[in-house]
Structure formats: C-alpha cells, structure tokens
Design a protein around this motif. Sequence first.
Motif, PDB file in Angstrom:
ATOM      1  N   LYS A  66      -0.903  21.152 -14.812  1.00  0.00           N
ATOM      2  CA  LYS A  66      -1.152  20.912 -13.382  1.00  0.00           C
ATOM      3  C   LYS A  66      -2.306  21.781 -12.920  1.00  0.00           C
ATOM      4  O   LYS A  66      -2.420  22.932 -13.317  1.00  0.00           O
ATOM      5  N   LEU A  67      -3.167  21.222 -12.057  1.00  0.00           N
ATOM      6  CA  LEU A  67      -4.216  22.017 -11.431  1.00  0.00           C
ATOM      7  C   LEU A  67      -3.582  22.935 -10.393  1.00  0.00           C
ATOM      8  O   LEU A  67      -2.737  22.509  -9.614  1.00  0.00           O
ATOM      9  N   ARG A 124     -10.381  22.507 -19.262  1.00  0.00           N
ATOM     10  CA  ARG A 124      -9.698  21.257 -18.907  1.00  0.00           C
ATOM     11  C   ARG A 124     -10.425  20.628 -17.726  1.00  0.00           C
ATOM     12  O   ARG A 124     -10.652  21.274 -16.719  1.00  0.00           O
ATOM     13  N   ARG A 125     -10.773  19.364 -17.871  1.00  0.00           N
ATOM     14  CA  ARG A 125     -11.444  18.641 -16.788  1.00  0.00           C
ATOM     15  C   ARG A 125     -10.460  18.362 -15.655  1.00  0.00           C
ATOM     16  O   ARG A 125      -9.256  18.263 -15.884  1.00  0.00           O
ATOM     17  N   PRO A 126     -10.978  18.193 -14.427  1.00  0.00           N
ATOM     18  CA  PRO A 126     -10.090  17.897 -13.297  1.00  0.00           C
ATOM     19  C   PRO A 126      -9.328  16.576 -13.492  1.00  0.00           C
ATOM     20  O   PRO A 126      -9.823  15.648 -14.131  1.00  0.00           O
ATOM     21  N   PHE A 127      -8.141  16.518 -12.925  1.00  0.00           N
ATOM     22  CA  PHE A 127      -7.313  15.317 -12.940  1.00  0.00           C
ATOM     23  C   PHE A 127      -6.393  15.398 -11.737  1.00  0.00           C
ATOM     24  O   PHE A 127      -6.239  16.457 -11.133  1.00  0.00           O
ATOM     25  N   GLN A 128      -5.786  14.301 -11.383  1.00  0.00           N
ATOM     26  CA  GLN A 128      -4.868  14.294 -10.249  1.00  0.00           C
ATOM     27  C   GLN A 128      -3.432  14.335 -10.739  1.00  0.00           C
ATOM     28  O   GLN A 128      -3.117  13.819 -11.808  1.00  0.00           O
ATOM     29  N   TRP A 167       0.077  15.624 -12.227  1.00  0.00           N
ATOM     30  CA  TRP A 167       0.383  16.403 -13.421  1.00  0.00           C
ATOM     31  C   TRP A 167       0.376  15.468 -14.611  1.00  0.00           C
ATOM     32  O   TRP A 167       0.427  14.259 -14.468  1.00  0.00           O
ATOM     33  N   ARG A 168       0.295  16.059 -15.771  1.00  0.00           N
ATOM     34  CA  ARG A 168       0.315  15.298 -17.017  1.00  0.00           C
ATOM     35  C   ARG A 168       1.295  15.969 -17.977  1.00  0.00           C
ATOM     36  O   ARG A 168       1.528  17.174 -17.896  1.00  0.00           O
TER      37      ARG A 168
END
Length: 142
Positions: A9-10, A101-105, A107-108
């Motif tokens: 998570k960001l 880690r590149r940004p993402f929306q 959580w993964r």
Amino acid sequence: MSDPLHLIKLSVGSESVASLAKWQATRAAQGRDGLPRHVTRMWPRRKAELLDGGSIYWVIRGFIRARQRIVRLDEADLGDGVRRCAIVLDPTLVSTAATPRRPFQGWRYLRAADAPVDLTREGTDDELSPQLLAALAEIGVR
C-alpha cells in the motif's frame, strides 16, 4: 504455516518511516483498542492467507520502506452506511530494504517471495535521498 500473503500500500503523505509512525500514533489512526489501522473500501478476498502471518508493506516516496504485521480485519463504520474494512496492524513498524515501486491505487497482494527483506542492522534508510536509494536499487545493493 505456509508462506504468508502480504498487502502492499502507498503511504500517502508520509515522508519517512518516522512520519508514518507519528501519524499512526495519533487517535485518528487508531481504533478503540489503541492499535493502528488502515481503513479501505475493499475487503481482501484472501483474508485467511493474510491473517496467517501476513503484513502490509508501506511504499513511502516511491520505495517499499517498512512493513507491519496484520492483526485482523474489522468492519469499519464511518457513519455513512458504506461497509469498509479496517486493516488492524501491529504497532511495530519493521524497516525493510528500500525497494522501488511505481505508484498504484488501492492495495495489491504481495507474495512472500516478492517481499523485500527486513533490515536487521541498526538504523533505517530514512536519511538517504530517494535518488540515492534508486541508484542503489538499480545496481542491486539495496
């Protein structure tokens, strides 16, 4: 216990692991039990795997920098009738090797094999600039 499944998570707004810890120490980030939590609209479908030793890995300024063990998943009521998931966390933040880690929306899921290692030495990478961290990661030092 098999290999745990993790979340990534960001940590939006965090400048460092220390600033994440400072935020989590506030009442706004804690539940009635005093444990930090992250509230999200989506419920993890793989709950059993996450609760079998999983952690949430925090991306801070473009790098995975820390993790926290997931204690449980609670339903969160923010008073608007929308069912949300509160990911309840162990208050201990464990620094990890800085991993880009590149940004993402949202959580993964993160497989244990893909998770960065915990830092076992004294101190953290908080004092290193993002540019230096990226250069170290690129040459395989971090």
